[in-house]
Design a protein around this motif. Structure first.
Motif, PDB file in Angstrom:
ATOM      1  N   ILE A 186    -129.970  -2.511  -7.622  1.00 49.27           N
ATOM      2  CA  ILE A 186    -129.727  -3.472  -6.435  1.00 49.27           C
ATOM      3  C   ILE A 186    -129.637  -5.005  -6.970  1.00 49.27           C
ATOM      4  N   ARG A 187    -130.535  -5.212  -8.109  1.00 50.14           N
ATOM      5  CA  ARG A 187    -130.454  -6.626  -8.713  1.00 50.14           C
ATOM      6  C   ARG A 187    -129.150  -6.751  -9.545  1.00 50.14           C
ATOM      7  N   ALA A 188    -128.654  -5.787 -10.373  1.00 49.67           N
ATOM      8  CA  ALA A 188    -127.382  -5.985 -11.143  1.00 49.67           C
ATOM      9  C   ALA A 188    -126.136  -5.964 -10.216  1.00 49.67           C
ATOM     10  N   ARG A 189    -126.220  -5.442  -8.917  1.00 46.32           N
ATOM     11  CA  ARG A 189    -125.129  -5.525  -7.930  1.00 46.32           C
ATOM     12  C   ARG A 189    -124.061  -4.653  -8.656  1.00 46.32           C
ATOM     13  N   ASP A 190    -124.444  -3.643  -9.378  1.00 41.96           N
ATOM     14  CA  ASP A 190    -123.527  -2.729 -10.018  1.00 41.96           C
ATOM     15  C   ASP A 190    -124.095  -1.462 -10.167  1.00 41.96           C
ATOM     16  N   TRP A 191    -123.157  -0.575 -10.258  1.00 41.14           N
ATOM     17  CA  TRP A 191    -123.435   0.944 -10.540  1.00 41.14           C
ATOM     18  C   TRP A 191    -124.187   1.008 -11.577  1.00 41.14           C
ATOM     19  N   ASN A 192    -125.427   1.894 -11.335  1.00 45.09           N
ATOM     20  CA  ASN A 192    -126.374   2.333 -12.547  1.00 45.09           C
ATOM     21  C   ASN A 192    -125.801   3.440 -13.379  1.00 45.09           C
ATOM     22  N   ARG A 193    -124.969   3.197 -14.117  1.00 45.91           N
ATOM     23  CA  ARG A 193    -124.079   4.257 -14.613  1.00 45.91           C
ATOM     24  C   ARG A 193    -124.783   5.457 -15.360  1.00 45.91           C
ATOM     25  N   GLU A 194    -125.813   5.102 -16.025  1.00 47.34           N
ATOM     26  CA  GLU A 194    -126.583   6.182 -16.593  1.00 47.34           C
ATOM     27  C   GLU A 194    -127.072   7.149 -15.870  1.00 47.34           C
ATOM     28  N   TRP A 195    -127.861   6.775 -14.627  1.00 43.51           N
ATOM     29  CA  TRP A 195    -128.168   7.838 -13.548  1.00 43.51           C
ATOM     30  C   TRP A 195    -127.153   8.195 -13.056  1.00 43.51           C
ATOM     31  N   ALA A 196    -126.184   7.558 -12.597  1.00 42.89           N
ATOM     32  CA  ALA A 196    -125.033   8.038 -11.846  1.00 42.89           C
ATOM     33  C   ALA A 196    -124.469   9.131 -12.681  1.00 42.89           C
ATOM     34  N   ALA A 197    -124.174   9.005 -13.888  1.00 41.68           N
ATOM     35  CA  ALA A 197    -123.467  10.146 -14.755  1.00 41.68           C
ATOM     36  C   ALA A 197    -124.258  11.686 -14.617  1.00 41.68           C
ATOM     37  N   GLU A 198    -125.610  11.628 -14.583  1.00 45.59           N
ATOM     38  CA  GLU A 198    -126.075  12.451 -14.471  1.00 45.59           C
ATOM     39  C   GLU A 198    -126.095  13.481 -13.007  1.00 45.59           C
ATOM     40  N   THR A 282    -131.384  -3.488   0.429  1.00 46.23           N
ATOM     41  CA  THR A 282    -129.967  -3.327   0.427  1.00 46.23           C
ATOM     42  C   THR A 282    -129.142  -4.641  -0.175  1.00 46.23           C
ATOM     43  N   SER A 283    -127.881  -4.318  -0.485  1.00 49.17           N
ATOM     44  CA  SER A 283    -126.927  -5.497  -0.718  1.00 49.17           C
ATOM     45  C   SER A 283    -126.740  -5.913   0.513  1.00 49.17           C
ATOM     46  N   GLY A 284    -126.192  -7.289   0.905  1.00 48.96           N
ATOM     47  CA  GLY A 284    -125.768  -7.542   2.199  1.00 48.96           C
ATOM     48  C   GLY A 284    -124.259  -7.578   2.445  1.00 48.96           C
ATOM     49  N   VAL A 285    -123.794  -7.674   3.565  1.00 50.59           N
ATOM     50  CA  VAL A 285    -122.462  -7.653   3.860  1.00 50.59           C
ATOM     51  C   VAL A 285    -121.748  -8.993   3.281  1.00 50.59           C
ATOM     52  N   GLU A 286    -122.184 -10.204   3.044  1.00 47.96           N
ATOM     53  CA  GLU A 286    -121.562 -11.182   2.408  1.00 47.96           C
ATOM     54  C   GLU A 286    -122.123 -11.385   0.932  1.00 47.96           C
ATOM     55  N   PRO A 287    -121.454 -11.889   0.101  1.00 48.40           N
ATOM     56  CA  PRO A 287    -121.475 -11.843  -1.160  1.00 48.40           C
ATOM     57  C   PRO A 287    -122.942 -12.598  -1.644  1.00 48.40           C
ATOM     58  N   ASP A 288    -123.534 -11.870  -2.524  1.00 47.91           N
ATOM     59  CA  ASP A 288    -124.883 -12.324  -2.909  1.00 47.91           C
ATOM     60  C   ASP A 288    -125.895 -12.542  -1.768  1.00 47.91           C
ATOM     61  N   THR A 289    -125.910 -11.537  -1.038  1.00 48.72           N
ATOM     62  CA  THR A 289    -127.205 -11.653   0.086  1.00 48.72           C
ATOM     63  C   THR A 289    -127.754 -10.256   0.154  1.00 48.72           C
ATOM     64  N   TYR A 290    -129.001 -10.236   0.558  1.00 51.05           N
ATOM     65  CA  TYR A 290    -129.900  -8.908   0.461  1.00 51.05           C
ATOM     66  C   TYR A 290    -130.417  -8.676   2.039  1.00 51.05           C
ATOM     67  N   THR A 291    -130.558  -7.519   2.344  1.00 53.83           N
ATOM     68  CA  THR A 291    -131.282  -7.238   3.465  1.00 53.83           C
ATOM     69  C   THR A 291    -132.303  -6.202   3.417  1.00 53.83           C
ATOM     70  N   LEU A 292    -133.130  -6.181   4.412  1.00 50.55           N
ATOM     71  CA  LEU A 292    -134.359  -5.258   4.256  1.00 50.55           C
ATOM     72  C   LEU A 292    -134.074  -4.491   5.643  1.00 50.55           C
ATOM     73  N   ALA A 293    -134.003  -3.024   5.526  1.00 53.15           N
ATOM     74  CA  ALA A 293    -133.684  -2.222   6.600  1.00 53.15           C
ATOM     75  C   ALA A 293    -134.598  -1.064   6.732  1.00 53.15           C
ATOM     76  N   ALA A 294    -134.590  -0.444   8.107  1.00 58.07           N
ATOM     77  CA  ALA A 294    -135.368   0.533   8.526  1.00 58.07           C
ATOM     78  C   ALA A 294    -134.983   1.504   9.171  1.00 58.07           C
ATOM     79  N   GLY A 295    -135.029   2.648   9.814  1.00 53.62           N
ATOM     80  CA  GLY A 295    -134.496   3.258  10.728  1.00 53.62           C
ATOM     81  C   GLY A 295    -135.294   4.543  11.319  1.00 53.62           C
TER      82      GLY A 295
END
Length: 497
Positions: A186-198, A282-295
């Motif tokens: 969430i902070r790097a705004r990129d894939w966590n490739r090490e975990w994703a590969a597993e 989560t990341s937001g809809v617009e660049p460099d934004t964040y949201t807090l969500a629940a459901g």
């Protein structure tokens, strides 16, 4: 007529399209109803080819025919986060596995949480793993359906699947990716490739883009199917709840959307990432934004179920009967966990409970108790959001459920909060059209089409009744949890294979 913008949203129970001018005027709109499949307890699926792509083709063809002008941009949103496993040309190899209402990957959630560490998952992903996360669903498919997995060469969310069919591009928006836990940092705004590969193994990760960013153009093949002009720009799109929040002007820190739909969903805009294990950052809809969500897991779907079991009585009649029942449903309290629960319990084996039933209670009592149970769940989540960040400065209510004035009034009464409702209630497809316009360069990035139509204020005369029943509501879940878990296991054992 000037150039027009096309937004299409694929919701839980219908797909909607909106054709707008660049200043937000709706030229035409349309809807296609559909249903999800519930093949086993805890499973929720959709035939992505027949339902989602079929709806998009129908909606696009109708609105292109009604527009009379060139469509300058297209953007699509959909329910999410979901998992659509596909071949290289975006042909699904199995039905799409839906968002948090599909709880099949319970074992995988526990395994990945243990493997990567609960605290580290929250720190890097912005939330704990739950049935809302895509990563455990991917691992479930890889483990339980190896033949299907071998046929897949790409994976999508609902909106990115449509984007791929329109453009041929393999792209996922940042917001959806940030809900593919634990694959995204969430902070790097990129894939966590090490975990994703597993988790995904040899399956490639899609390219990342922001929701309004143009990621491709309508291909000749897609143009022939949809009626859209070949070469029409297509934005990346996103998850429906965030597109709806965007349409309602939830753009500034302190803005909070409550979406009344098949589920109740919350999206709050943050000034910076704030992590809470009971909520979703989560990341937001617009660049460099964040949201807090629940459901929550059920809301409008619960009232629809009640309508079915009382013989399909017209919805307006049931609302009218519920309106005649006093606040508190004369001692009836409902836990609305009919499909498990997401926030705050994250309990796939939670089940509905109706407490206090007597022979004098009617279907009107049950219907009102359902609205009140959903409102109690809403209050519980709003209190969590208050604790996790600053109290929302503005609560913006959207979604088809806002057409029920009784429902929105009960929520304000139970929660003691004022809600504002936008003038345009068409929803996520309207936000998609706005994103399409921004992506196509017809609109400035800060353009906001929303205007307030009405305000719902709490009735203080019923506050004491609801405060009392809310305390009972909070006590019911822990008091009945072990009992309903046993019943849920029994349901699972007797489910068809």
């Amino acid at each position: 007529m000037d150039e027009l913008l096309l937004g299409i949203d694929m919701g839980t129970s219908s797909s909607k399209g909106a054709l707008t001018t660049p200043d937000g005027e709706i030229v035409a709109s349309t809807t296609r109803s559909h249903a999800m499949s519930l093949p086993r307890p805890g499973w929720a699926e959709v035939d992505a080819e027949q339902v989602w792509w079929g709806d998009v083709v129908d909606v696009a063809r109708e609105l292109v025919g009604r527009g009379g002008s060139r469509i300058a941009g297209v953007c699509v949103s959909g329910v999410g986060p979901c998992l659509v496993l596909c071949t290289g040309d975006a042909r699904p190899v199995r039905p799409a596995i839906l968002y948090g209402i599909d709880s099949r990957a319970t074992a995988e959630i526990e395994e990945l949480t243990h493997r990567f560490g609960a605290d580290e998952v929250v720190r890097r992903c912005g939330k704990a793993l739950s049935s809302q996360a895509v990563g455990p669903k991917l691992l479930w498919a890889r483990r339980h359906e190896p033949e299907v997995w071998e046929r897949a060469s790409r994976w999508y969310g609902s909106s990115s699947f449509i984007t791929a069919r329109l453009t041929g591009e393999y792209v996922l928006d940042h917001l959806t990716a940030s809900q593919c836990d634990p694959l995204y940092d969430i902070r790097a705004r990129d894939w966590n490739r090490e975990w994703a590969a597993e988790i995904v193994g040899e399956l490639p990760l899609p390219e990342l883009a922001w929701s309004g960013e143009i990621v491709g153009k309508v291909t000749r093949r897609a143009a022939a199917e949809t009626g859209l002009a070949e070469g029409t720009p297509v934005s990346a799109g996103t998850v429906d709840a965030w597109a709806e929040a965007f349409s309602a002007g939830v753009r500034r820190p302190g803005d909070l959307m409550i979406m009344y739909g098949s589920t109740v969903f919350f999206v709050g805009q943050l000034s910076e990432p704030r992590v809470d294990s009971t909520l979703w950052t989560t990341s937001g809809v617009e660049p460099d934004t964040y949201t807090l969500a629940a459901g929550m897991a059920t809301s409008g779907s619960l009232t629809g179920w009640l309508q079915d079991i009382v013989g399909g009585v017209p919805f307006e009649q049931l609302v009218g009967e519920a309106q005649q029942i006093p606040a508190g449903s004369e001692g009836l309290v409902m836990l609305p966990y009919f499909a498990g629960e997401r926030t705050p319990h994250f309990d796939a084996r939670a089940r509905g409970v109706v407490a206090g039933l007597s022979l004098r209670h009617t279907r009107g009592h049950l219907f009102r108790a359902a609205y009140e149970g959903i409102a109690f769940g809403t209050r519980e989540i709003l209190e969590l959001l208050d604790d996790a960040s600053e109290r929302p400065a503005q609560l913006i209510a959207v979604g088809g459920g806002t057409q029920s004035r009784l429902w929105t009034q009960i929520v304000s009464d139970v929660c003691g909060r004022t809600q504002v409702l936008p003038r345009e209630t068409i929803g996520a497809s309207y936000g998609d059209a706005l994103l399409a316009g921004i992506g196509a360069g017809l609109l400035e990035p800060g353009t906001d089409w929303s205007t307030i139509d009405r305000t719902v204020t709490p009735d203080e005369s019923v506050r004491e009744v609801y405060d009392d029943l809310y305390a009972t509501y909070r006590e019911l879940y822990p008091a009945t949890r072990e009992h309903v878990h046993r019943l849920a296991r029994l349901q699972e054992q007797r489910a068809p294979s």
